[in-house]
Design a protein around this motif. Structure first.
Motif: not given
Length: 76
Positions: A1-5, A8-10
């Motif tokens: 799934a697309y998880d921009p949060v 960004r953390a990665f």
């Protein structure tokens, strides 16, 4: 799934320092070009500098087989 949060953390934990990533694509096949635009948008959303490198189809194909690319929108 697309998880921009999560992305960004990665990215914050990585060694990424703002280098530009080139996405090779062409305009002969609309689906490849559209995919490249979509990928560019997703990368920019998480803070990665990405630019399109639009080349002729024959150039893209040659670079694909030579492995001469960072990221490429390509289809079979």
């Amino acid at each position: 799934a697309y998880d921009p949060v999560a992305a960004r953390a990665f990215l914050k934990r990585s060694d990424y320092a703002g280098q530009t990533i080139r996405i090779v694509t062409n305009q002969r096949f609309q689906n490849m070009f559209d995919s490249a635009l979509y990928i560019q948008s997703m990368l920019r959303d998480i803070g990665i500098a990405a630019e399109l490198e639009v080349v002729e189809w024959s150039t893209q194909l040659s670079r694909y087989f030579a492995g001469d690319f960072q990221l490429m929108a390509f289809g079979y």
